[in-house]
Design a protein around this motif. Structure first.
Motif, PDB file in Angstrom:
ATOM      1  N   ILE A  94       0.866  -1.096   0.082  1.00 21.99           N
ATOM      2  CA  ILE A  94       0.055   0.095   0.087  1.00 21.99           C
ATOM      3  C   ILE A  94       0.763   1.398  -0.121  1.00 21.99           C
ATOM      4  N   TRP A  95       0.558   2.187  -1.067  1.00 26.71           N
ATOM      5  CA  TRP A  95       1.254   3.436  -1.063  1.00 26.71           C
ATOM      6  C   TRP A  95       0.398   4.583  -0.803  1.00 26.71           C
ATOM      7  N   GLY A  96       0.440   5.077   0.409  1.00 28.06           N
ATOM      8  CA  GLY A  96      -0.720   5.880   0.843  1.00 28.06           C
ATOM      9  C   GLY A  96      -0.329   7.438   0.160  1.00 28.06           C
ATOM     10  N   LYS A 144      12.103 -11.752  -5.306  1.00 23.94           N
ATOM     11  CA  LYS A 144      11.387 -11.653  -6.593  1.00 23.94           C
ATOM     12  C   LYS A 144      12.226 -10.533  -7.436  1.00 23.94           C
ATOM     13  N   LEU A 145      12.481  -9.435  -6.890  1.00 31.17           N
ATOM     14  CA  LEU A 145      13.020  -8.286  -7.543  1.00 31.17           C
ATOM     15  C   LEU A 145      14.304  -8.603  -7.848  1.00 31.17           C
ATOM     16  N   ASP A 146      15.042  -9.268  -7.360  1.00 34.02           N
ATOM     17  CA  ASP A 146      16.395  -9.543  -7.435  1.00 34.02           C
ATOM     18  C   ASP A 146      16.535 -10.499  -8.650  1.00 34.02           C
ATOM     19  N   VAL A 189       7.075  -3.555 -20.045  1.00 35.67           N
ATOM     20  CA  VAL A 189       5.734  -3.242 -19.329  1.00 35.67           C
ATOM     21  C   VAL A 189       5.644  -3.818 -17.995  1.00 35.67           C
ATOM     22  N   ASP A 190       5.353  -2.977 -17.218  1.00 33.40           N
ATOM     23  CA  ASP A 190       5.165  -3.353 -15.811  1.00 33.40           C
ATOM     24  C   ASP A 190       3.649  -3.210 -15.561  1.00 33.40           C
ATOM     25  N   GLY A 191       2.841  -4.352 -15.562  1.00 33.69           N
ATOM     26  CA  GLY A 191       1.652  -4.243 -15.834  1.00 33.69           C
ATOM     27  C   GLY A 191       0.673  -4.013 -14.231  1.00 33.69           C
ATOM     28  N   PHE A 192       1.615  -4.239 -13.261  1.00 37.90           N
ATOM     29  CA  PHE A 192       1.183  -4.220 -11.859  1.00 37.90           C
ATOM     30  C   PHE A 192       2.212  -3.491 -10.997  1.00 37.90           C
ATOM     31  N   SER A 193       2.322  -2.082 -11.484  1.00 34.46           N
ATOM     32  CA  SER A 193       3.594  -1.374 -11.218  1.00 34.46           C
ATOM     33  C   SER A 193       3.828  -1.090  -9.734  1.00 34.46           C
ATOM     34  N   GLY A 194       2.777  -0.770  -8.914  1.00 35.93           N
ATOM     35  CA  GLY A 194       2.922  -0.244  -7.573  1.00 35.93           C
ATOM     36  C   GLY A 194       3.485   1.109  -7.481  1.00 35.93           C
ATOM     37  N   GLY A 195       3.733   1.508  -6.304  1.00 39.71           N
ATOM     38  CA  GLY A 195       4.060   2.895  -6.247  1.00 39.71           C
ATOM     39  C   GLY A 195       5.565   3.317  -6.283  1.00 39.71           C
ATOM     40  N   ALA A 201       8.682   2.221  -4.839  1.00 37.12           N
ATOM     41  CA  ALA A 201       9.843   2.106  -3.952  1.00 37.12           C
ATOM     42  C   ALA A 201       9.298   1.470  -2.618  1.00 37.12           C
ATOM     43  N   TYR A 202      10.041   0.904  -1.978  1.00 28.97           N
ATOM     44  CA  TYR A 202       9.715   0.261  -0.690  1.00 28.97           C
ATOM     45  C   TYR A 202      10.862   1.006   0.520  1.00 28.97           C
ATOM     46  N   GLN A 203      10.233   0.850   1.917  1.00 29.08           N
ATOM     47  CA  GLN A 203      11.273   0.992   2.886  1.00 29.08           C
ATOM     48  C   GLN A 203      11.686  -0.223   3.206  1.00 29.08           C
ATOM     49  N   VAL A 241       1.378   0.127 -15.469  1.00 27.27           N
ATOM     50  CA  VAL A 241       0.262   0.218 -15.305  1.00 27.27           C
ATOM     51  C   VAL A 241      -0.241  -0.068 -13.818  1.00 27.27           C
ATOM     52  N   ASP A 242      -1.172   0.616 -13.254  1.00 26.09           N
ATOM     53  CA  ASP A 242      -1.619   0.486 -11.845  1.00 26.09           C
ATOM     54  C   ASP A 242      -2.935   0.733 -11.739  1.00 26.09           C
ATOM     55  N   ASP A 243      -4.049  -0.010 -10.988  1.00 28.07           N
ATOM     56  CA  ASP A 243      -5.261   0.358 -11.064  1.00 28.07           C
ATOM     57  C   ASP A 243      -5.618   1.323 -10.002  1.00 28.07           C
ATOM     58  N   THR A 250      -6.749  -0.815 -15.277  1.00 26.48           N
ATOM     59  CA  THR A 250      -6.467  -2.650 -15.004  1.00 26.48           C
ATOM     60  C   THR A 250      -5.527  -2.768 -15.936  1.00 26.48           C
ATOM     61  N   PHE A 251      -4.573  -3.612 -15.942  1.00 33.03           N
ATOM     62  CA  PHE A 251      -3.856  -4.276 -17.020  1.00 33.03           C
ATOM     63  C   PHE A 251      -4.595  -4.818 -18.109  1.00 33.03           C
ATOM     64  N   ALA A 252      -5.533  -5.571 -17.926  1.00 29.30           N
ATOM     65  CA  ALA A 252      -6.269  -6.231 -18.969  1.00 29.30           C
ATOM     66  C   ALA A 252      -7.034  -5.194 -19.799  1.00 29.30           C
ATOM     67  N   SER A 257      -6.138 -13.616 -10.228  1.00 33.96           N
ATOM     68  CA  SER A 257      -7.123 -13.591 -10.893  1.00 33.96           C
ATOM     69  C   SER A 257      -7.105 -12.244 -11.659  1.00 33.96           C
ATOM     70  N   ASP A 258      -6.009 -11.329 -11.564  1.00 30.86           N
ATOM     71  CA  ASP A 258      -6.012 -10.105 -12.355  1.00 30.86           C
ATOM     72  C   ASP A 258      -5.339 -10.181 -13.755  1.00 30.86           C
ATOM     73  N   VAL A 259      -4.581 -11.282 -14.094  1.00 30.53           N
ATOM     74  CA  VAL A 259      -3.828 -11.720 -15.314  1.00 30.53           C
ATOM     75  C   VAL A 259      -4.991 -12.687 -16.121  1.00 30.53           C
TER      76      VAL A 259
HETATM   77  C1  LIG Z   1       2.124  -6.900  -5.699  1.00 23.83           C
HETATM   78  S1  LIG Z   1       1.805  -5.164  -6.106  1.00 23.83           S
HETATM   79  C2  LIG Z   1       3.059  -4.572  -7.457  1.00 23.83           C
HETATM   80  C3  LIG Z   1       4.403  -4.557  -6.690  1.00 23.83           C
HETATM   81  C4  LIG Z   1       5.234  -3.962  -7.722  1.00 23.83           C
HETATM   82  N1  LIG Z   1       5.478  -4.863  -8.816  1.00 23.83           N
HETATM   83  C5  LIG Z   1       6.833  -3.911  -7.342  1.00 23.83           C
HETATM   84  O1  LIG Z   1       7.417  -5.031  -7.286  1.00 23.83           O
HETATM   85  O2  LIG Z   1       7.335  -2.945  -6.699  1.00 23.83           O
HETATM   86  C6  LIG Z   1       0.287  -5.110  -7.155  1.00 23.83           C
HETATM   87  C7  LIG Z   1      -0.038  -3.680  -7.515  1.00 23.83           C
HETATM   88  O3  LIG Z   1      -0.919  -4.132  -8.610  1.00 23.83           O
HETATM   89  C8  LIG Z   1      -2.013  -3.114  -8.425  1.00 23.83           C
HETATM   90  N2  LIG Z   1      -3.276  -3.685  -9.228  1.00 23.83           N
HETATM   91  C9  LIG Z   1      -4.209  -4.470  -8.499  1.00 23.83           C
HETATM   92  N3  LIG Z   1      -5.032  -5.020  -9.461  1.00 23.83           N
HETATM   93  C10 LIG Z   1      -4.734  -4.563 -10.729  1.00 23.83           C
HETATM   94  C11 LIG Z   1      -5.118  -4.701 -11.933  1.00 23.83           C
HETATM   95  N4  LIG Z   1      -6.242  -5.602 -12.109  1.00 23.83           N
HETATM   96  N5  LIG Z   1      -4.345  -4.071 -13.024  1.00 23.83           N
HETATM   97  C12 LIG Z   1      -3.425  -3.254 -12.710  1.00 23.83           C
HETATM   98  N6  LIG Z   1      -2.770  -2.967 -11.381  1.00 23.83           N
HETATM   99  C13 LIG Z   1      -3.609  -3.704 -10.366  1.00 23.83           C
HETATM  100  C14 LIG Z   1      -2.134  -2.904  -7.002  1.00 23.83           C
HETATM  101  O4  LIG Z   1      -2.841  -1.706  -6.767  1.00 23.83           O
HETATM  102  C15 LIG Z   1      -0.707  -2.900  -6.643  1.00 23.83           C
HETATM  103  O5  LIG Z   1      -0.278  -1.568  -6.843  1.00 23.83           O
END
Ligand SMILES: C[S@@+](CC[C@H](N)C(=O)[O-])C[C@H]1O[C@@H](n2cnc3c(N)ncnc32)[C@H](O)[C@@H]1O
Length: 416
Positions: free
Chosen positions: A6-8, A23-25, A52-58, A60-62, A103-105, A135-137, A166-168
């Motif tokens: 969660i990135w707030g 995973k990132l390594d 393409v990063d289909g679920f990119s998140g925010g 960075a992490y701590q 991409v991120d939803d 959404t990526f799809a 379920s998202d891919v």
């Molecule tokens: C596991 S995290 C991604 C972490 C990121 N890839 C990283 O390694 O730093 C999943 C991300 O996918 C987003 N998400 C969830 N469902 C999605 C969808 N259907 N399409 C795109 N993004 C989605 C979430 O908001 C969340 O940011």
């Protein structure tokens, strides 16, 4: 959404978990190997690619007191570093013309990613970077179209780091491989969550049917659930279905244990080219114990494999001990496989690699080593690409050909 993703709006970064680091390594190491492999020719001065990063998140992490790059930055950094590394000692400069699509939803996550990129010096209107909310799809058709416009061969890497399973949709993966010849997909799939939540009624849902799960699959899983090996067997049955439904020729599933969630995750690499699969396998060996492969490592079948029960040899770690076990297994298993595929004629090494590629944790070099040992033991004969016999013990190459030995041996009847 799990709290570790969660990135707030306050700018606070989620704490990175151990399995996310690993995973990132793997992603970073794979990209390094990828660029080193695709830009081998010193005359090449340009590489066009879309990441393409289909679920990119925010972004960075701590990580304790430090900030750690999330997947979009891993992709950006890998390209930047490859451009520096690959230009060392070159007469003709190489340009990596990379486009990035993130991409991120979740609007908050998209905002966090924009902030992170700006803070690292990327312009808001950087022409190489596209950030999409949704959404990526839903974005995929336009992404494929864009790649096809800029790259004839569709060279692209899709990192699909969904949280669950379920998202891919399988239809998205099929669309990628149908439309883009040089595409590769790295898919995160919460395989244990899927199994844990499976109900009898799931058989009626398209979400599960797309993975080949029907009433019979669910009944089998329920029956095996208490058995020691039941989970491993069912995971592999599911992998076989996913591969069959993905449209990818090569599918390499590796398992990652999440200590926080107490479950197995699958990070699968999918591609249309054996060489790509070989490189990903090399990364898993490099990373050694980070990932586990369900099965013995030698030659296995992805679906139901009785040897899993017989040997209880279900978990294969990429360590030195397993590498020697793998060689022993391959020495025993390869001759009959070669014999079967050869069918009395000649067998190109490239074809052997394609046929067994999905069924071994051995890299091409491991397989070459075993073929060379078999040639030295006169179990096989090797011809060069030009058809000349190669001396036993010389290195095997992808375009060599294998023939049966002129004298009958333990494994092979004579070819005369
Ligand atoms: C596991 S995290 C991604 C972490 C990121 N890839 C990283 O390694 O730093 C999943 C991300 O996918 C987003 N998400 C969830 N469902 C999605 C969808 N259907 N399409 C795109 N993004 C989605 C979430 O908001 C969340 O940011």
């Amino acid at each position: 959404m799990a709290k570790n993703f969660i990135w707030g709006p306050d700018g606070a970064l989620p704490r990175i978990e151990e399995h996310t680091k690993r995973k990132l390594d793997v992603l970073k190491n794979y990209l390094d190997v990828y660029f080193d492999t695709v830009v081998r020719n010193p005359a090449q001065d340009r590489l066009n690619i879309t990441l393409v990063d289909g679920f990119s998140g925010g972004g960075a992490y701590q990580d304790g007191p430090e900030t750690r790059a999330g997947s979009p930055l891993v992709l950006l950094n890998a390209v930047q570093q490859a451009a520096i590394r690959l230009n060392v000692g070159r007469d003709k400069p190489l340009e990596i013309n990379a486009k990035f699509i993130f991409v991120d939803d979740e609007p908050e996550h998209v905002a966090a990613l924009r902030r992170e990129l700006l803070s690292r010096g990327y312009a808001a209107d950087d022409p190489q970077i596209t950030i999409l909310e949704g959404t990526f799809a839903e974005h995929l058709p336009a992404i494929i179209q864009q790649i096809n416009v800029t790259q004839r061969k569709g060279r692209s890497i899709f990192f699909l780091d969904q949280f669950g399973y379920s998202d891919v949709p399988m239809s998205s993966i099929q669309a990628i491989f149908r439309s883009l010849d040089r595409a590769e997909v790295v898919l995160n799939f919460a395989i244990d969550s899927l199994l844990n939540y499976l109900q009898e009624a799931s058989a009626d849902l398209q979400l599960y049917r797309q993975f080949g799960i029907d009433a019979r699959f669910i009944a089998d899983w329920r029956q095996r659930k208490d058995e020691n090996m039941g989970r491993a067997i069912t995971q592999r049955a599911l992998m076989a279905h996913i591969q069959a439904n993905s449209g990818a020729k090569f599918f390499t599933p590796f398992m990652l244990w999440s200590r926080t969630d107490n479950r197995w995750m699958m990070l699968a690499h999918l591609s249309q080219h054996q060489a790509a699969r070989d490189k990903m396998l090399g990364v898993h060996w490099q990373e050694q114990n980070s990932f586990t492969h369900v099965g013995s490592g030698g030659l296995f079948t992805l679906g139901y494999d009785t040897r899993l029960i017989e040997s209880c040899d279900s978990l294969f770690n990429f360590s030195a001990i397993d590498r020697s076990a793998l060689s022993r297994e391959l020495v025993n298993a390869l001759p009959s496989e070669v014999h079967r595929i050869m069918n009395g004629g000649e067998l190109e090494v490239s074809r052997l690699l394609s046929e067994i590629g999905n069924r071994t944790a051995g890299t091409n070099d491991d397989i070459f080593q075993v073929l060379s040992e078999l040639a030295q033991a006169r179990e096989l004969e090797v011809l060069s690409a030009k058809g000349k016999p190669k001396r036993a013990g010389t290195q095997i190459a992808v375009n060599d050909r294998l023939i049966m030995p002129s004298q009958p041996t333990l494994f092979f009847p004579s070819r005369w």
